[in-house]
Design a protein around this motif. Structure first.
Motif, PDB file in Angstrom:
ATOM      1  N   ASN A 297       0.854  -1.276   0.082  1.00 32.81           N
ATOM      2  CA  ASN A 297      -0.152   0.250  -0.030  1.00 32.81           C
ATOM      3  C   ASN A 297       0.789   1.224  -0.018  1.00 32.81           C
ATOM      4  N   THR A 298       0.251   2.265  -0.242  1.00 30.49           N
ATOM      5  CA  THR A 298       0.772   3.676  -0.149  1.00 30.49           C
ATOM      6  C   THR A 298       0.373   4.301   0.986  1.00 30.49           C
ATOM      7  N   PHE A 299       1.011   4.473   2.125  1.00 33.35           N
ATOM      8  CA  PHE A 299       0.579   5.068   3.368  1.00 33.35           C
ATOM      9  C   PHE A 299       0.798   6.739   3.403  1.00 33.35           C
ATOM     10  N   TYR A 300      -0.200   7.087   4.128  1.00 38.32           N
ATOM     11  CA  TYR A 300       0.102   8.747   4.151  1.00 38.32           C
ATOM     12  C   TYR A 300      -0.642   9.233   5.356  1.00 38.32           C
ATOM     13  N   GLY A 301      -0.386  10.246   5.938  1.00 37.98           N
ATOM     14  CA  GLY A 301      -0.751  10.727   7.119  1.00 37.98           C
ATOM     15  C   GLY A 301      -0.365   9.952   8.413  1.00 37.98           C
ATOM     16  N   ILE A 302      -1.350  10.042   9.430  1.00 42.47           N
ATOM     17  CA  ILE A 302      -0.973   9.471  10.540  1.00 42.47           C
ATOM     18  C   ILE A 302      -1.682   8.132  10.680  1.00 42.47           C
ATOM     19  N   LEU A 303      -1.234   6.845  11.081  1.00 47.25           N
ATOM     20  CA  LEU A 303      -1.435   5.665  11.341  1.00 47.25           C
ATOM     21  C   LEU A 303      -1.528   5.412  12.770  1.00 47.25           C
ATOM     22  N   ARG A 304      -2.750   4.456  13.303  1.00 45.50           N
ATOM     23  CA  ARG A 304      -2.748   4.136  14.651  1.00 45.50           C
ATOM     24  C   ARG A 304      -3.032   2.858  14.836  1.00 45.50           C
ATOM     25  N   PRO A 305      -2.971   1.990  15.967  1.00 46.78           N
ATOM     26  CA  PRO A 305      -3.223   0.918  16.159  1.00 46.78           C
ATOM     27  C   PRO A 305      -4.477   0.773  16.542  1.00 46.78           C
ATOM     28  N   LEU A 306      -5.173  -0.453  15.988  1.00 46.25           N
ATOM     29  CA  LEU A 306      -6.721  -0.670  16.170  1.00 46.25           C
ATOM     30  C   LEU A 306      -6.880  -1.969  16.908  1.00 46.25           C
ATOM     31  N   PHE A 307      -7.983  -1.808  17.751  1.00 47.38           N
ATOM     32  CA  PHE A 307      -8.587  -2.864  18.422  1.00 47.38           C
ATOM     33  C   PHE A 307      -9.879  -2.935  18.589  1.00 47.38           C
ATOM     34  N   ARG A 308     -10.553  -4.303  18.505  1.00 44.16           N
ATOM     35  CA  ARG A 308     -11.931  -3.946  18.600  1.00 44.16           C
ATOM     36  C   ARG A 308     -12.261  -5.629  19.288  1.00 44.16           C
ATOM     37  N   LEU A 309     -13.507  -5.402  19.918  1.00 43.35           N
ATOM     38  CA  LEU A 309     -14.349  -6.530  20.602  1.00 43.35           C
ATOM     39  C   LEU A 309     -15.661  -6.572  19.871  1.00 43.35           C
ATOM     40  N   TRP A 310     -16.282  -7.830  19.817  1.00 40.77           N
ATOM     41  CA  TRP A 310     -17.519  -7.689  19.147  1.00 40.77           C
ATOM     42  C   TRP A 310     -18.603  -7.957  20.416  1.00 40.77           C
ATOM     43  N   SER A 311     -18.447  -8.492  21.126  1.00 41.49           N
ATOM     44  CA  SER A 311     -19.659  -8.708  22.203  1.00 41.49           C
ATOM     45  C   SER A 311     -19.194  -9.024  23.717  1.00 41.49           C
ATOM     46  N   SER A 312     -20.225  -9.251  24.539  1.00 32.48           N
ATOM     47  CA  SER A 312     -19.826  -9.174  25.865  1.00 32.48           C
ATOM     48  C   SER A 312     -19.235 -10.419  26.228  1.00 32.48           C
ATOM     49  N   ASP A 313     -19.369 -11.809  25.206  1.00 29.05           N
ATOM     50  CA  ASP A 313     -18.647 -12.650  25.619  1.00 29.05           C
ATOM     51  C   ASP A 313     -17.346 -12.951  24.895  1.00 29.05           C
ATOM     52  N   SER A 314     -16.827 -11.806  24.241  1.00 33.95           N
ATOM     53  CA  SER A 314     -15.705 -11.764  23.318  1.00 33.95           C
ATOM     54  C   SER A 314     -14.604 -12.247  24.281  1.00 33.95           C
ATOM     55  N   GLY A 315     -14.373 -11.786  25.492  1.00 33.14           N
ATOM     56  CA  GLY A 315     -13.160 -11.581  26.240  1.00 33.14           C
ATOM     57  C   GLY A 315     -12.485 -10.259  26.439  1.00 33.14           C
ATOM     58  N   LEU A 316     -11.191 -10.511  26.631  1.00 35.00           N
ATOM     59  CA  LEU A 316     -10.170  -9.375  26.542  1.00 35.00           C
ATOM     60  C   LEU A 316      -8.992  -9.465  25.622  1.00 35.00           C
ATOM     61  N   LEU A 317      -8.590  -8.284  25.358  1.00 37.17           N
ATOM     62  CA  LEU A 317      -7.206  -7.981  24.681  1.00 37.17           C
ATOM     63  C   LEU A 317      -6.254  -7.296  25.542  1.00 37.17           C
ATOM     64  N   THR A 318      -5.074  -7.651  25.604  1.00 38.75           N
ATOM     65  CA  THR A 318      -4.074  -7.115  26.369  1.00 38.75           C
ATOM     66  C   THR A 318      -2.693  -6.910  25.570  1.00 38.75           C
ATOM     67  N   ILE A 319      -2.386  -5.734  25.630  1.00 37.85           N
ATOM     68  CA  ILE A 319      -1.051  -4.980  24.859  1.00 37.85           C
ATOM     69  C   ILE A 319       0.028  -5.721  25.713  1.00 37.85           C
ATOM     70  N   VAL A 320       0.896  -6.578  25.054  1.00 38.91           N
ATOM     71  CA  VAL A 320       2.125  -7.133  25.628  1.00 38.91           C
ATOM     72  C   VAL A 320       3.293  -6.045  25.893  1.00 38.91           C
ATOM     73  N   LYS A 321       3.578  -6.134  27.396  1.00 40.06           N
ATOM     74  CA  LYS A 321       4.362  -4.592  27.795  1.00 40.06           C
ATOM     75  C   LYS A 321       5.803  -4.791  27.267  1.00 40.06           C
TER      76      LYS A 321
END
Length: 325
Positions: A297-321
């Protein structure tokens, strides 16, 4: 050859003892040792040292089966005390071992040449690897050498009201009762997403996210100016580059979506971004295997990390330190 200095030392000992007896017979009016005594003691010490050196040489000779050390030391320390016959014998011995020394020197030079060739070959292969690492997306550890691990936390201002962030900002979970938060242009109100507090405009970086047994999630990057209100389709055309786990299947959010077949279920996912090359790749950090790379791809501007959960039973996501160096 060793007997001569030993006999000489024995004679000196006898002379010294005799001289010491004569000293005892002298009167107390002669308390000082004369010059002959000092000279005798010095010579005695010298021969004792030479005797010790010869002893060590013979010891090395018996240990190694060679007499190189003995010849060298005898030449250095006892050349003045050797008889003409011994000197001639030493010269003969030097001539005998000279061909062997030349042969060893030749082999040493051959080994050095082989080592230099091997080092050049290793350097060439390393250069080839570094120039073609994008074409070998097999293991995450290969890319870690070329990318910088970034410290990453979640941006609470962008979090959907249904998402709950940890105090340290490295973990996101679903909460049953959405928070009553003020409306903001930065906050997602339809997609249950949250962005990372990292603005990427250049370079190579990566981060890892523990997914564990979370049953549904999206992970990747997006442009900072994406639409955060209303219905949004996550695709590269709309500024999203992400992968998804949903109902037990893994997808790359291309247009149309691409079904992914993984050889092992990931417990941790690595996101590798090369801004200038337009490259974003995903790796299974559990076994280090490659998951997916978006077409260039050709990137331009600012890019940012993205996280999404779908529902209450999805669980959790943890960024590794990231560990401090």
């Amino acid at each position: 050859m060793v007997a001569q200095p030993i006999d000489h030392c024995r004679k000196l000992f006898m002379k010294h003892e005799s001289h010491e007896g004569n000293l005892l017979e002298k009167t107390e009016s002669q308390p000082k040792v004369d010059d002959v005594d000092i000279f005798t003691a010095a010579r005695l010490l010298q021969y004792l040292m030479l005797f010790f050196i010869i002893y060590m040489c013979r010891r090395e000779y018996h240990k190694s089966g060679r007499c190189h050390y003995l010849i060298w030391l005898r030449t250095c320390f006892m050349e003045k005390t050797l008889s003409p016959g011994e000197k001639k014998e030493n010269e003969t011995r030097k001539e005998e071992i000279k061909p062997e020394q030349e042969e060893l020197q030749k082999k040493l030079e051959e080994l050095q040449n082989k080592l230099e060739k091997l080092q050049k070959e290793m350097g060439r292969r390393k250069a080839q690897f570094k120039s073609a690492w994008r074409n070998a997306p097999l293991y995450a550890d290969w890319r870690k050498e070329e990318f910088e691990a970034v410290k990453l936390t979640l941006d609470a201002a962008s979090a959907h009201p249904a998402l709950r962030l940890s105090e340290k900002g490295r973990q996101v979970a679903w909460q049953e009762r959405p928070q009553d938060l003020p409306s903001s242009t930065q906050r997602f109100d339809s997609l249950p997403c949250v962005l990372g507090q990292l603005n990427i405009t250049s370079g190579r970086c990566y981060w890892e996210v523990e997914v564990g047994d979370t049953c549904s999630w999206d992970l990747g990057i997006c442009r900072d100016n994406i639409t955060r209100k209303g219905v949004v389709t996550m695709s590269p055309q709309n500024g999203f580059w992400a992968i998804r786990l949903y109902e037990g299947e893994y997808w790359a959010l291309t247009s149309p979506e691409t079904l992914l077949i993984l050889r092992e279920i990931p417990l941790s996912v690595g996101i590798f971004l090369d801004y200038e090359a337009g490259d974003v790749s995903f790796y299974n950090m559990t076994d280090g295997s490659h998951i997916f790379t978006f077409p260039q791809n050709t990137f331009y501007g600012i890019l940012r990390p993205l996280f999404r959960l779908w529902s209450s039973d999805s669980g959790l996501l943890t960024i590794v330190k990231v560990e401090e160096n």
